[in-house]
Design a protein around this motif. Sequence first.
Motif, mmCIF file in Angstrom:
data_model
loop_
_atom_site.group_PDB
_atom_site.id
_atom_site.type_symbol
_atom_site.label_atom_id
_atom_site.label_comp_id
_atom_site.label_asym_id
_atom_site.label_seq_id
_atom_site.Cartn_x
_atom_site.Cartn_y
_atom_site.Cartn_z
ATOM 1 N N GLU A 68 0.836 -1.204 0.000
ATOM 2 C CA GLU A 68 0.000 0.000 0.000
ATOM 3 C C GLU A 68 0.870 1.254 0.000
ATOM 4 O OE1 GLU A 68 -3.664 2.130 2.486
ATOM 5 O OE2 GLU A 68 -2.695 0.329 3.271
ATOM 6 N N ALA A 69 1.934 1.219 0.792
ATOM 7 C CA ALA A 69 2.856 2.359 0.818
ATOM 8 C C ALA A 69 3.524 2.536 -0.540
ATOM 9 C CB ALA A 69 3.913 2.153 1.902
ATOM 10 N N GLY A 70 3.894 1.417 -1.179
ATOM 11 C CA GLY A 70 4.509 1.490 -2.504
ATOM 12 C C GLY A 70 3.568 2.063 -3.539
ATOM 13 N N ALA A 71 2.286 1.685 -3.463
ATOM 14 C CA ALA A 71 1.292 2.212 -4.402
ATOM 15 C C ALA A 71 1.122 3.712 -4.212
ATOM 16 C CB ALA A 71 -0.037 1.487 -4.213
ATOM 17 N N HIS A 72 1.150 4.162 -2.965
ATOM 18 C CA HIS A 72 1.042 5.599 -2.701
ATOM 19 C C HIS A 72 2.258 6.344 -3.257
ATOM 20 C CE1 HIS A 72 -0.578 9.114 -0.564
ATOM 21 N NE2 HIS A 72 0.698 9.441 -0.366
ATOM 22 N N ALA A 73 3.434 5.737 -3.129
ATOM 23 C CA ALA A 73 4.649 6.368 -3.652
ATOM 24 C C ALA A 73 4.563 6.545 -5.166
ATOM 25 C CB ALA A 73 5.867 5.525 -3.285
ATOM 26 N N VAL A 74 4.062 5.539 -5.866
ATOM 27 C CA VAL A 74 3.908 5.630 -7.321
ATOM 28 C C VAL A 74 2.922 6.741 -7.669
ATOM 29 C CG1 VAL A 74 3.078 4.436 -9.382
ATOM 30 C CG2 VAL A 74 4.519 3.221 -7.739
ATOM 31 N N TRP A 75 1.796 6.795 -6.934
ATOM 32 C CA TRP A 75 0.797 7.839 -7.192
ATOM 33 C C TRP A 75 1.400 9.232 -6.990
ATOM 34 C CZ3 TRP A 75 -0.846 11.460 -3.594
ATOM 35 C CH2 TRP A 75 -1.876 12.317 -4.023
ATOM 36 N N LEU A 76 2.145 9.410 -5.917
ATOM 37 C CA LEU A 76 2.728 10.722 -5.628
ATOM 38 C C LEU A 76 3.753 11.103 -6.682
ATOM 39 C CD1 LEU A 76 3.038 13.190 -3.854
ATOM 40 C CD2 LEU A 76 4.622 11.895 -2.397
ATOM 41 N N ASN A 77 4.587 10.156 -7.093
ATOM 42 C CA ASN A 77 5.579 10.434 -8.127
ATOM 43 C C ASN A 77 4.900 10.906 -9.417
ATOM 44 O OD1 ASN A 77 7.176 9.038 -10.647
ATOM 45 N ND2 ASN A 77 8.601 9.862 -9.145
ATOM 46 N N ASP A 78 3.850 10.207 -9.824
ATOM 47 C CA ASP A 78 3.124 10.578 -11.039
ATOM 48 C C ASP A 78 2.437 11.929 -10.896
ATOM 49 O OD1 ASP A 78 3.902 8.228 -12.209
ATOM 50 O OD2 ASP A 78 2.008 7.173 -11.833
ATOM 51 N N THR A 79 1.866 12.194 -9.727
ATOM 52 C CA THR A 79 1.169 13.467 -9.500
ATOM 53 C C THR A 79 2.131 14.639 -9.556
ATOM 54 O OG1 THR A 79 -0.501 12.366 -8.114
ATOM 55 C CG2 THR A 79 -0.262 14.754 -7.864
ATOM 56 N N LEU A 80 3.292 14.481 -8.935
ATOM 57 C CA LEU A 80 4.273 15.563 -8.947
ATOM 58 C C LEU A 80 4.714 15.898 -10.368
ATOM 59 C CD1 LEU A 80 6.412 14.566 -5.840
ATOM 60 C CD2 LEU A 80 5.115 16.691 -6.118
#
Length: 436
Positions: free
Chosen positions: A378-390
């Motif tokens: 779940e933490a990894g999925a959030h990291a991917v989302w944040l990277n893409d959003t930035l």
Amino acid sequence: MSSFKHPFIVQTEQISLPDSEYKEPELPKEILDDSLFKPAAFGAEMKKANFLLADNIHFLNHGSFGATPRFIHHSTRTFQDILESQPVRFYQSHFKPWMIAALRRLAPFVNAPSAESLVFVDNATSGVLSAVQSIDWKEGDSLLYLNIGYGPIIKFLKNYSARVGFKLIEVNVSVPVDLSQLASSIDAHLHQGNTKTRLAIVDHITSGTGLILPLSQIIDVCHAKDVQVCVDGAHAIGQVEIDLKALEPDYYVSNLHKWLFASKGCAFLYVHKKHLNTIHPVLATEGAGMGVQAEFSWAGTKDYAPWLSTFAALEFYKRAGGDAIRSHNHELAVWAGHMLMDSWKTNFSVKADDFSQHVGSLVSIRVPVNKHFADANEAGAHAVWLNDTLWDKYKIEVPVSSVAGVVYLRISGQIYNVKEDYYALRDAINEIYERK
């Protein structure tokens, strides 16, 4: 008629010659085009004058793949043009003498005992894999690694050890990292479980945390128990000083295409002299059985121009500032790290009163996520989302990753960055997480 010597044998002889007897081959004048290097102040002026990076982005991720200056990019293209103008002569006559010259120039930069202890590889991972696969593993042997090491290498180790039959010993390092205890923790894990630890793989600068590990201490505790050490220095050359004579690892790899600005696909592998007769590349070559230089110098038909970009990379590094580059990048990254941590009220990836002594030009800061993740996935999925959003919304390129279930982002400090890049990241994170 003189007896024939295989070109690979001649190659080995040339790299072993003392400086007083070695004559460097003539290099194409076009590979160092003075018009493409522009003296410039660090920051926006340096970026515009010497780099190919787009104007409208905040590029805070030099650590992943580097960014090659025009001066070096042109040099690589020139070698490629020479190749295509006469492929046979390039491969059979020119490439190897030029490659030897490049290694001989690189050797003093990393204070290697000799140029013949260095070989080119395409990336740090392939160098580490060569060291692992060159050991004659037996039942009851083990290999030690850190859980904060490079993910793809850990995946390889798990797959390879299962096939070959040796054990893996993982040293579980919690983040933030207490570096003062790391060497003793590694020492306690060696030969664990009635195994014979043959090799320890440790990072010089870890990819996920950006921390500089206490390498000398680690090497000493391993060698005291007759354990070989392979150092993954993927991020090291150009970011920190490398002194191979002082460190004396068994193997050391580093990517020139990151912090030394070489073209993509250029790294070196150092091999201690006692292992030169047993190290072998991942891919078997025509030079098999003729020595380390012969085996590593030819991996079939491929583009070797990135290896030859070493000439231009060393020259650019010197012209752009040399040691001043490291100092500038370190100071910029440390300033940015403090500024972001103060704004987000989070922490760095290391336990220390003064974290600046444990980093070079990479700093990892915990993201101010106001939730508890159920697991690492779940933490990894959030990291991917944040990277893409930035990137998608703010045009900020910065790596975001999950380290032990905690989300960190890792900033780079480089001579083309400006403080506004980091202010943009600060404001974007505050907006995303609705921080005032």
